[in-house]
Design a protein around this motif. Sequence first.
Motif, PDB file in Angstrom:
ATOM      1  N   ARG A   2       0.825  -1.213   0.000  1.00  0.00           N
ATOM      2  CA  ARG A   2       0.000   0.000   0.000  1.00  0.00           C
ATOM      3  C   ARG A   2       0.859   1.263   0.000  1.00  0.00           C
ATOM      4  O   ARG A   2       0.583   2.201  -0.745  1.00  0.00           O
ATOM      5  CB  ARG A   2      -0.934  -0.004   1.210  1.00  0.00           C
ATOM      6  CG  ARG A   2      -2.072  -0.962   1.083  1.00  0.00           C
ATOM      7  CD  ARG A   2      -3.032  -0.814   2.247  1.00  0.00           C
ATOM      8  NE  ARG A   2      -4.122  -1.744   2.080  1.00  0.00           N
ATOM      9  CZ  ARG A   2      -4.577  -2.510   3.040  1.00  0.00           C
ATOM     10  NH1 ARG A   2      -4.053  -2.464   4.246  1.00  0.00           N
ATOM     11  NH2 ARG A   2      -5.576  -3.334   2.815  1.00  0.00           N
ATOM     12  N   GLN A  19      -7.419   1.139  -0.158  1.00  0.00           N
ATOM     13  CA  GLN A  19      -8.340   0.057  -0.500  1.00  0.00           C
ATOM     14  C   GLN A  19      -7.644  -1.122  -1.192  1.00  0.00           C
ATOM     15  O   GLN A  19      -8.300  -2.086  -1.570  1.00  0.00           O
ATOM     16  CB  GLN A  19      -9.466   0.563  -1.419  1.00  0.00           C
ATOM     17  CG  GLN A  19     -10.469   1.446  -0.725  1.00  0.00           C
ATOM     18  CD  GLN A  19     -10.126   2.916  -0.827  1.00  0.00           C
ATOM     19  OE1 GLN A  19      -9.376   3.324  -1.701  1.00  0.00           O
ATOM     20  NE2 GLN A  19     -10.648   3.725   0.075  1.00  0.00           N
ATOM     21  N   LYS A  21      -6.105  -4.469  -2.083  1.00  0.00           N
ATOM     22  CA  LYS A  21      -6.278  -5.817  -1.534  1.00  0.00           C
ATOM     23  C   LYS A  21      -5.135  -6.691  -2.036  1.00  0.00           C
ATOM     24  O   LYS A  21      -4.750  -6.627  -3.192  1.00  0.00           O
ATOM     25  CB  LYS A  21      -7.623  -6.397  -1.962  1.00  0.00           C
ATOM     26  CG  LYS A  21      -8.795  -5.614  -1.394  1.00  0.00           C
ATOM     27  CD  LYS A  21     -10.103  -6.122  -1.970  1.00  0.00           C
ATOM     28  CE  LYS A  21     -11.276  -5.369  -1.385  1.00  0.00           C
ATOM     29  NZ  LYS A  21     -11.558  -4.137  -2.064  1.00  0.00           N
ATOM     30  N   LEU A  22      -4.610  -7.526  -1.134  1.00  0.00           N
ATOM     31  CA  LEU A  22      -3.458  -8.362  -1.440  1.00  0.00           C
ATOM     32  C   LEU A  22      -3.875  -9.807  -1.673  1.00  0.00           C
ATOM     33  O   LEU A  22      -4.633 -10.374  -0.891  1.00  0.00           O
ATOM     34  CB  LEU A  22      -2.472  -8.316  -0.270  1.00  0.00           C
ATOM     35  CG  LEU A  22      -1.277  -9.250  -0.371  1.00  0.00           C
ATOM     36  CD1 LEU A  22      -0.254  -8.697  -1.351  1.00  0.00           C
ATOM     37  CD2 LEU A  22      -0.642  -9.466   0.983  1.00  0.00           C
ATOM     38  N   LEU A  23      -3.404 -10.394  -2.770  1.00  0.00           N
ATOM     39  CA  LEU A  23      -3.556 -11.825  -3.022  1.00  0.00           C
ATOM     40  C   LEU A  23      -2.172 -12.447  -2.868  1.00  0.00           C
ATOM     41  O   LEU A  23      -1.279 -12.203  -3.680  1.00  0.00           O
ATOM     42  CB  LEU A  23      -4.104 -12.081  -4.424  1.00  0.00           C
ATOM     43  CG  LEU A  23      -5.497 -11.535  -4.711  1.00  0.00           C
ATOM     44  CD1 LEU A  23      -5.880 -11.770  -6.163  1.00  0.00           C
ATOM     45  CD2 LEU A  23      -6.516 -12.165  -3.790  1.00  0.00           C
ATOM     46  N   HIS A  41      -6.883 -13.063 -10.025  1.00  0.00           N
ATOM     47  CA  HIS A  41      -6.705 -11.629  -9.793  1.00  0.00           C
ATOM     48  C   HIS A  41      -7.718 -10.825 -10.621  1.00  0.00           C
ATOM     49  O   HIS A  41      -8.424  -9.974 -10.096  1.00  0.00           O
ATOM     50  CB  HIS A  41      -5.271 -11.243 -10.165  1.00  0.00           C
ATOM     51  CG  HIS A  41      -4.981  -9.781 -10.078  1.00  0.00           C
ATOM     52  ND1 HIS A  41      -4.135  -9.260  -9.143  1.00  0.00           N
ATOM     53  CD2 HIS A  41      -5.418  -8.726 -10.814  1.00  0.00           C
ATOM     54  CE1 HIS A  41      -4.065  -7.943  -9.305  1.00  0.00           C
ATOM     55  NE2 HIS A  41      -4.830  -7.605 -10.331  1.00  0.00           N
ATOM     56  N   LYS A  44     -11.428 -11.432  -9.423  1.00  0.00           N
ATOM     57  CA  LYS A  44     -11.738 -10.714  -8.178  1.00  0.00           C
ATOM     58  C   LYS A  44     -11.815  -9.209  -8.414  1.00  0.00           C
ATOM     59  O   LYS A  44     -12.672  -8.535  -7.859  1.00  0.00           O
ATOM     60  CB  LYS A  44     -10.697 -11.026  -7.110  1.00  0.00           C
ATOM     61  CG  LYS A  44     -10.841 -12.387  -6.490  1.00  0.00           C
ATOM     62  CD  LYS A  44      -9.845 -12.539  -5.356  1.00  0.00           C
ATOM     63  CE  LYS A  44     -10.184 -13.711  -4.480  1.00  0.00           C
ATOM     64  NZ  LYS A  44     -11.353 -13.510  -3.655  1.00  0.00           N
ATOM     65  N   GLU A  52     -11.707  -3.057  -8.744  1.00  0.00           N
ATOM     66  CA  GLU A  52     -11.166  -2.832  -7.407  1.00  0.00           C
ATOM     67  C   GLU A  52      -9.660  -3.003  -7.485  1.00  0.00           C
ATOM     68  O   GLU A  52      -9.147  -3.674  -8.379  1.00  0.00           O
ATOM     69  CB  GLU A  52     -11.758  -3.817  -6.403  1.00  0.00           C
ATOM     70  CG  GLU A  52     -13.222  -3.587  -6.135  1.00  0.00           C
ATOM     71  CD  GLU A  52     -13.757  -4.473  -5.030  1.00  0.00           C
ATOM     72  OE1 GLU A  52     -14.686  -4.037  -4.360  1.00  0.00           O
ATOM     73  OE2 GLU A  52     -13.245  -5.594  -4.844  1.00  0.00           O
ATOM     74  N   TYR A  54      -6.287  -4.531  -6.657  1.00  0.00           N
ATOM     75  CA  TYR A  54      -5.662  -5.757  -6.157  1.00  0.00           C
ATOM     76  C   TYR A  54      -4.199  -5.776  -6.549  1.00  0.00           C
ATOM     77  O   TYR A  54      -3.817  -5.246  -7.592  1.00  0.00           O
ATOM     78  CB  TYR A  54      -6.330  -7.001  -6.758  1.00  0.00           C
ATOM     79  CG  TYR A  54      -7.584  -7.419  -6.052  1.00  0.00           C
ATOM     80  CD1 TYR A  54      -7.543  -8.353  -5.016  1.00  0.00           C
ATOM     81  CD2 TYR A  54      -8.808  -6.886  -6.411  1.00  0.00           C
ATOM     82  CE1 TYR A  54      -8.698  -8.736  -4.362  1.00  0.00           C
ATOM     83  CE2 TYR A  54      -9.969  -7.265  -5.758  1.00  0.00           C
ATOM     84  CZ  TYR A  54      -9.905  -8.197  -4.734  1.00  0.00           C
ATOM     85  OH  TYR A  54     -11.051  -8.567  -4.085  1.00  0.00           O
ATOM     86  N   THR A  56      -1.227  -8.921  -6.683  1.00  0.00           N
ATOM     87  CA  THR A  56      -0.906 -10.327  -6.494  1.00  0.00           C
ATOM     88  C   THR A  56       0.600 -10.434  -6.316  1.00  0.00           C
ATOM     89  O   THR A  56       1.363  -9.920  -7.137  1.00  0.00           O
ATOM     90  CB  THR A  56      -1.375 -11.164  -7.696  1.00  0.00           C
ATOM     91  OG1 THR A  56      -2.796 -11.052  -7.794  1.00  0.00           O
ATOM     92  CG2 THR A  56      -1.008 -12.627  -7.523  1.00  0.00           C
TER      93      THR A  56
END
Length: 96
Positions: A2, A19, A21-23, A41, A44, A52, A54, A56
């Motif tokens: 982030r 916001q 998001k981590l995969l 990825h 989602k 959104e 993300y 990865t």
Amino acid sequence: ARVAWRNAPKCSNRKYWQQLKLLDCRDVNTNEGIFRSCIKHLTKAVACGSAEAYITVFRPTKPGTSDGPAIWNDQLLSYAAYNQHGEIIGDPKNLR
């Protein structure tokens, strides 16, 4: 991830850094697994009808080797571009 995104000077979407998001895919070690992770990825990221943020993460390459995963594209998806009456429509970096 982030903080790195927040501090990326050329990213226009960095305002959404909170916001992100981590995969975590550090356990993936095959080409098929990397492919499936990229599809996951994308699935989602657009599942709610709007994109959104993300990221990865795959395992790192061991120092002094080239055994780690490599994705040559800078992004999985990007916008096309074209010149319309002297105005660039889309992402200028993809204009040819």
